[in-house]
Design a protein around this motif. Structure first.
Motif, PDB file in Angstrom:
ATOM      1  N   UNK A 246       5.372 -16.934 -10.740  1.00 57.96           N
ATOM      2  CA  UNK A 246       4.543 -17.856 -11.149  1.00 57.96           C
ATOM      3  C   UNK A 246       3.138 -18.366 -10.191  1.00 57.96           C
ATOM      4  N   UNK A 247       3.640 -18.255  -8.605  1.00 60.76           N
ATOM      5  CA  UNK A 247       2.871 -18.976  -7.943  1.00 60.76           C
ATOM      6  C   UNK A 247       2.334 -17.852  -6.560  1.00 60.76           C
ATOM      7  N   UNK A 248       2.335 -16.847  -7.146  1.00 63.55           N
ATOM      8  CA  UNK A 248       2.557 -15.172  -6.790  1.00 63.55           C
ATOM      9  C   UNK A 248       1.202 -15.115  -5.562  1.00 63.55           C
ATOM     10  N   UNK A 249       0.938 -14.754  -4.518  1.00 61.23           N
ATOM     11  CA  UNK A 249       2.189 -14.826  -3.487  1.00 61.23           C
ATOM     12  C   UNK A 249       2.709 -15.798  -3.073  1.00 61.23           C
ATOM     13  N   UNK A 250       4.713 -16.271  -3.132  1.00 62.94           N
ATOM     14  CA  UNK A 250       5.187 -17.871  -2.634  1.00 62.94           C
ATOM     15  C   UNK A 250       6.188 -16.647  -3.088  1.00 62.94           C
ATOM     16  N   UNK A 251       6.790 -16.379  -1.322  1.00 64.96           N
ATOM     17  CA  UNK A 251       7.810 -16.485  -1.229  1.00 64.96           C
ATOM     18  C   UNK A 251       8.268 -16.105   0.588  1.00 64.96           C
ATOM     19  N   UNK A 258      12.550 -12.355  12.711  1.00 60.99           N
ATOM     20  CA  UNK A 258      13.791 -13.560  11.126  1.00 60.99           C
ATOM     21  C   UNK A 258      12.803 -13.038  10.123  1.00 60.99           C
ATOM     22  N   UNK A 259      12.114 -14.258   9.837  1.00 63.84           N
ATOM     23  CA  UNK A 259      11.412 -14.552   8.050  1.00 63.84           C
ATOM     24  C   UNK A 259      10.202 -15.236   8.239  1.00 63.84           C
ATOM     25  N   UNK A 260       9.408 -15.242   7.295  1.00 59.08           N
ATOM     26  CA  UNK A 260       8.249 -16.363   7.205  1.00 59.08           C
ATOM     27  C   UNK A 260       8.435 -16.734   5.681  1.00 59.08           C
ATOM     28  N   UNK A 261       8.323 -18.027   5.050  1.00 57.85           N
ATOM     29  CA  UNK A 261       7.544 -18.672   4.103  1.00 57.85           C
ATOM     30  C   UNK A 261       6.787 -17.825   3.730  1.00 57.85           C
ATOM     31  N   UNK A 262       5.920 -17.495   3.284  1.00 56.81           N
ATOM     32  CA  UNK A 262       4.691 -17.721   2.630  1.00 56.81           C
ATOM     33  C   UNK A 262       3.905 -18.085   0.907  1.00 56.81           C
ATOM     34  N   UNK A 292      -2.463 -15.193 -13.159  1.00 54.69           N
ATOM     35  CA  UNK A 292      -2.092 -14.614 -14.803  1.00 54.69           C
ATOM     36  C   UNK A 292      -2.029 -13.699 -14.606  1.00 54.69           C
ATOM     37  N   UNK A 293      -2.595 -12.303 -14.303  1.00 54.68           N
ATOM     38  CA  UNK A 293      -1.807 -10.954 -14.451  1.00 54.68           C
ATOM     39  C   UNK A 293      -0.916 -10.974 -12.934  1.00 54.68           C
ATOM     40  N   UNK A 294      -1.408 -11.244 -12.340  1.00 51.63           N
ATOM     41  CA  UNK A 294      -0.616 -11.559 -11.293  1.00 51.63           C
ATOM     42  C   UNK A 294       0.985 -11.912 -11.035  1.00 51.63           C
ATOM     43  N   UNK A 295       1.282 -12.635 -12.142  1.00 48.28           N
ATOM     44  CA  UNK A 295       2.314 -12.912 -12.145  1.00 48.28           C
ATOM     45  C   UNK A 295       3.171 -11.746 -12.556  1.00 48.28           C
ATOM     46  N   UNK A 299       6.304  -8.020  -7.757  1.00 48.71           N
ATOM     47  CA  UNK A 299       6.921  -7.375  -7.168  1.00 48.71           C
ATOM     48  C   UNK A 299       5.737  -6.533  -6.544  1.00 48.71           C
ATOM     49  N   UNK A 300       5.579  -5.552  -7.025  1.00 50.40           N
ATOM     50  CA  UNK A 300       4.594  -5.444  -6.486  1.00 50.40           C
ATOM     51  C   UNK A 300       3.390  -5.623  -5.266  1.00 50.40           C
ATOM     52  N   UNK A 301       2.745  -7.076  -5.094  1.00 50.75           N
ATOM     53  CA  UNK A 301       2.618  -7.859  -4.303  1.00 50.75           C
ATOM     54  C   UNK A 301       3.062  -8.182  -3.235  1.00 50.75           C
ATOM     55  N   UNK A 302       4.063  -8.410  -3.951  1.00 48.12           N
ATOM     56  CA  UNK A 302       5.636  -9.035  -2.680  1.00 48.12           C
ATOM     57  C   UNK A 302       5.378  -7.809  -1.534  1.00 48.12           C
TER      58      UNK A 302
END
Length: 414
Positions: A246-251, A258-262, A292-295, A299-302
């Motif tokens: 619901x906050x995409x991009x948020x992850x 390694x990994x990053x939080x964005x 709204x639509x991005x939510x 999966x595609x955005x991430x």
């Protein structure tokens, strides 16, 4: 911070009957804020946490069997800034001594299993008879009376009943325990708030009261904050894994090293992010341009973002997104990195424990993350040995003679 500064709870005396983690963490916070916390422990060994490995002694730190003179690292952590007296609450003399202490106290704090305080005759009703102004604080697993009276309040049990396991982990995956004892760590934060509020109210009314917190209630109230009922009805899974759609991009996104939080849900952040990865076309696509639509297409955005982050190091990603474009972004750190962070040590959020048996090895312990501009709120006194404060409390506070203390000790009362 200067040690000459006063402490916020100076003059507040707490009788600490707590054991294990939830209660002792709560009383640790009160001690750091300046309360005189008197741990009342059994003469035959005290808090069960005293037997938690690893131990520190003449052999240094070890995970073997506990030997005479050894002390648990758990105790060195959780009993700082406290005093320790031994007392057999099951004995008549021990009960009488406790009630004398109650008359000199402001707070009684316990986290016994349901019914134990009443069996020991140290429940709120009896304590209030001795001191009507007392604040009686309790942490229970499932409330009291409990609808699960036979069930012990272990952290993992509370997590299982709270629903938090079913919202932790990857979508479709197995129930996942939170990586820290969250029920044990959150419930004392709530009960300390209750104690402080009760002390303020007593200052106005002159009346004491009982303050009760349920570990399950605490976690359930947190779970309720995410509106899982509404999200489930809309077709979204309970588990969100490393992403919050619901906050995409948020992850959390994989990188070369390694990994990053964005976090890039705002229009400005999203524009900056897609600009860096070369996908400004998303800003013109109705499926992705707004939240709204991005939510619905998270999966595609991430996947688009992670395909890009995998081609870069964490340092490159943070430099480009955070430093140059102002998009919230951070490298995922290990616990060991955090425990060695000099800034966190300077602020007192974490700190080293000193003990003769540790030598140069000084493990990291909990600090007090509360900062105050005109008060000292840190843990600056080592954990006491079992019964170390008997003479000070019984002799000094209750005025018992040396002979009386010897007699009580010989009888096993203290």
């Amino acid at each position: 911070m200067s040690s000459s500064l006063s402490r916020p709870l100076e003059g507040v005396r707490v009788l600490d009957l707590t054991v294990a983690l939830s209660g002792p963490y709560g009383s640790l916070l009160l001690a750091g804020l300046g309360a005189e916390v008197i741990r009342v422990e059994s003469p035959d060994g005290g808090d069960i946490a005293r037997t938690n490995p690893p131990f520190v002694g003449d052999e240094g730190m070890h995970f073997g069997a506990m030997k005479p003179g050894d002390v648990s690292l758990t105790t060195l952590n959780r009993a700082r800034n406290k005093k320790s007296v031994t007392l057999d609450l099951k004995s008549k003399k021990g009960h009488e001594l406790f009630m004398r202490l109650v008359k000199e106290a402001d707070v009684v704090f316990e986290n016994f299993s349901e019914g134990t305080a009443a069996k020991l005759k140290v429940d709120y009703a009896r304590v209030r008879e001795a001191n009507p102004k007392i604040i009686y604080a309790s942490i229970k697993a499932f409330g009291e009376p409990s609808d699960r009276p036979q069930l012990k309040g272990m952290d993992i049990i509370v997590q299982a009943l709270s629903g938090i396991m079913e919202v932790t982990g990857e979508p479709g995956g197995a129930p996942t325990r939170w990586g820290l004892p969250i029920a044990d760590m959150v419930s004392p934060l709530f009960v300390v708030n209750g104690i402080l509020a009760a002390l303020i109210q007593r200052g106005r009314t002159g009346e004491g009261q009982a303050v009760t917190v349920s570990m399950l209630d605490c976690l359930a109230s947190m779970v309720a904050g995410e509106n899982f009922d509404v999200m489930t009805q809309a077709g979204y899974p309970l588990k969100s894994g490393n992403f919050q759609d619901r906050l995409c991009p948020f992850g959390v996104y994989a990188a070369k090293d390694g990994a990053v939080a964005i976090v890039a849900f705002s229009p400005e952040w999203f524009r900056s992010l897609v600009g860096w990865i070369g996908r400004t076309d998303l800003l013109e696509d109705a499926r992705y341009a707004t939240r709204g639509p991005r939510m619905k297409h998270a999966k595609e955005v991430n996947a688009l973002i992670e395909a890009w982050t995998r081609e870069h190091t964490t340092e490159e990603i943070v430099r480009e997104l955070l430093d140059k474009r102002g998009v919230p972004c951070a490298r995922v750190r290990s616990p060991l990195e955090v425990l060695d962070d000099p800034v966190l040590h300077e602020r007192g959020a974490v700190m080293r424990i000193a003990h003769p048996g540790l030598g140069d090895a000084r493990p990291t312990a909990m600090g007090n993350p509360i900062r105050m501009s005109n008060a000292n709120v840190q843990f600056d006194r080592p954990a006491p040995n079992l019964g170390e404060s008997n003479e000070q409390i019984y002799g000094g506070l209750l005025k018992l003679s040396a002979e009386e203390l010897r007699q009580l000790k010989s009888e096993g009362v203290i």
